[in-house]
Design an enzyme around this catalytic site. Sequence first.
Site, PDB file in Angstrom:
ATOM      1  N   HIS A 150       1.380  -1.181  -0.142  1.00 49.32           N
ATOM      2  CA  HIS A 150       0.097   0.148   0.143  1.00 49.32           C
ATOM      3  C   HIS A 150       1.170   1.624  -0.007  1.00 49.32           C
ATOM      4  O   HIS A 150       0.453   2.506  -0.769  1.00 49.32           O
ATOM      5  CB  HIS A 150      -0.597  -0.141   1.115  1.00 49.32           C
ATOM      6  CG  HIS A 150      -0.469   0.219   2.506  1.00 49.32           C
ATOM      7  ND1 HIS A 150       1.280  -0.528   2.809  1.00 49.32           N
ATOM      8  CD2 HIS A 150      -0.750   0.312   3.609  1.00 49.32           C
ATOM      9  CE1 HIS A 150       1.643  -0.403   4.333  1.00 49.32           C
ATOM     10  NE2 HIS A 150       0.146  -0.602   4.967  1.00 49.32           N
ATOM     11  N   TYR A 151       1.844   0.875   0.732  1.00 43.55           N
ATOM     12  CA  TYR A 151       2.753   2.220   0.689  1.00 43.55           C
ATOM     13  C   TYR A 151       3.427   2.129  -0.796  1.00 43.55           C
ATOM     14  O   TYR A 151       3.948   4.241  -1.120  1.00 43.55           O
ATOM     15  CB  TYR A 151       3.963   2.123   1.887  1.00 43.55           C
ATOM     16  CG  TYR A 151       5.443   3.134   1.074  1.00 43.55           C
ATOM     17  CD1 TYR A 151       5.279   4.667   1.467  1.00 43.55           C
ATOM     18  CD2 TYR A 151       6.374   2.446   0.690  1.00 43.55           C
ATOM     19  CE1 TYR A 151       6.285   5.514   1.648  1.00 43.55           C
ATOM     20  CE2 TYR A 151       7.552   3.073   0.997  1.00 43.55           C
ATOM     21  CZ  TYR A 151       7.594   4.764   1.620  1.00 43.55           C
ATOM     22  OH  TYR A 151       8.630   5.601   0.890  1.00 43.55           O
ATOM     23  N   TYR A 152       3.879   1.625  -1.516  1.00 45.34           N
ATOM     24  CA  TYR A 152       4.643   2.105  -2.778  1.00 45.34           C
ATOM     25  C   TYR A 152       3.706   1.657  -3.856  1.00 45.34           C
ATOM     26  O   TYR A 152       4.087   2.788  -4.761  1.00 45.34           O
ATOM     27  CB  TYR A 152       5.565   0.381  -3.231  1.00 45.34           C
ATOM     28  CG  TYR A 152       6.475   0.216  -2.947  1.00 45.34           C
ATOM     29  CD1 TYR A 152       7.305   1.291  -2.482  1.00 45.34           C
ATOM     30  CD2 TYR A 152       6.839  -1.109  -1.523  1.00 45.34           C
ATOM     31  CE1 TYR A 152       8.674   0.593  -2.025  1.00 45.34           C
ATOM     32  CE2 TYR A 152       7.805  -1.124  -0.596  1.00 45.34           C
ATOM     33  CZ  TYR A 152       8.972  -0.512  -0.792  1.00 45.34           C
ATOM     34  OH  TYR A 152      10.285  -0.422   0.089  1.00 45.34           O
TER      35      TYR A 152
END
Length: 262
Positions: A150-152
């Site tokens: 989700h961060y990337y």
Amino acid sequence: MELELAGRTALVTGSYRGTGEGVAQVMAREGAKVWVHGFDGEPTEAVASAIRASGGSAEAVVGDIRTDAGADAVAAAVGRVDILVNNYGVAEGGSWESDTEDWVDIYQKNVLSGVRLVHAFAPTMKERGWGRVIFVSTVGYARPNSKMPHYYASKAALVNMTVSLAKELANTGITVNCVSPGIVATREIRERFERRAEREGMPTNWASVQKTIARDFMPNPSGIVGDPEDVGNLIAFLASDRARYVNASNLRIDGGAADCIQ
């Protein structure tokens, strides 16, 4: 190179620590008035005070840009800005088993925080016929890990948004660019890897630790780990008229760590 930022006002989100702090320091050193943004008063004011003590112009602004109301409050407190650096973002743990709520939450932080401030400041930039919007992503947009997907994904969205917003603001005097750093030697990163070196019985001085990081943890052809000010130098250039022909670009600053060119 004289960047001629004197007379410009910049807001650097999340500049109460880490990479954002280095960006704010460089922008002030180049002559801009800098709004140092944070979520708590004490650390935010400490950075602004340090900039003033070194001869720069800086004010602190506190507000939760993760919400519409908080972003509106920050915009109202700051007033007009010429340069918006959407630096704030978090790299929180997660996996493909993370709930969808975690995905929504990190988009609120890493993507929509910047969108809110574009809504707030782009119209007045258009009225004046000059402005700079700079997003801070990560080299991980091009080489994501299976962890923290989700961060990337949220950081990759910033690269895409840069091109879209540049097209939206075409012929207005506003440029929109993105900067994608590799690992940066913030205080937290230095302390983390120095502790790791100590546990493993290795030299703990930064010169030795840095070589280990650049060789084993995040290899790059430059053999170094960039400082927050290195990122700040690139952003200050993009914010200046010297970079007037740089628009809709994503610039990696990672020592060459990425294994692709996009």
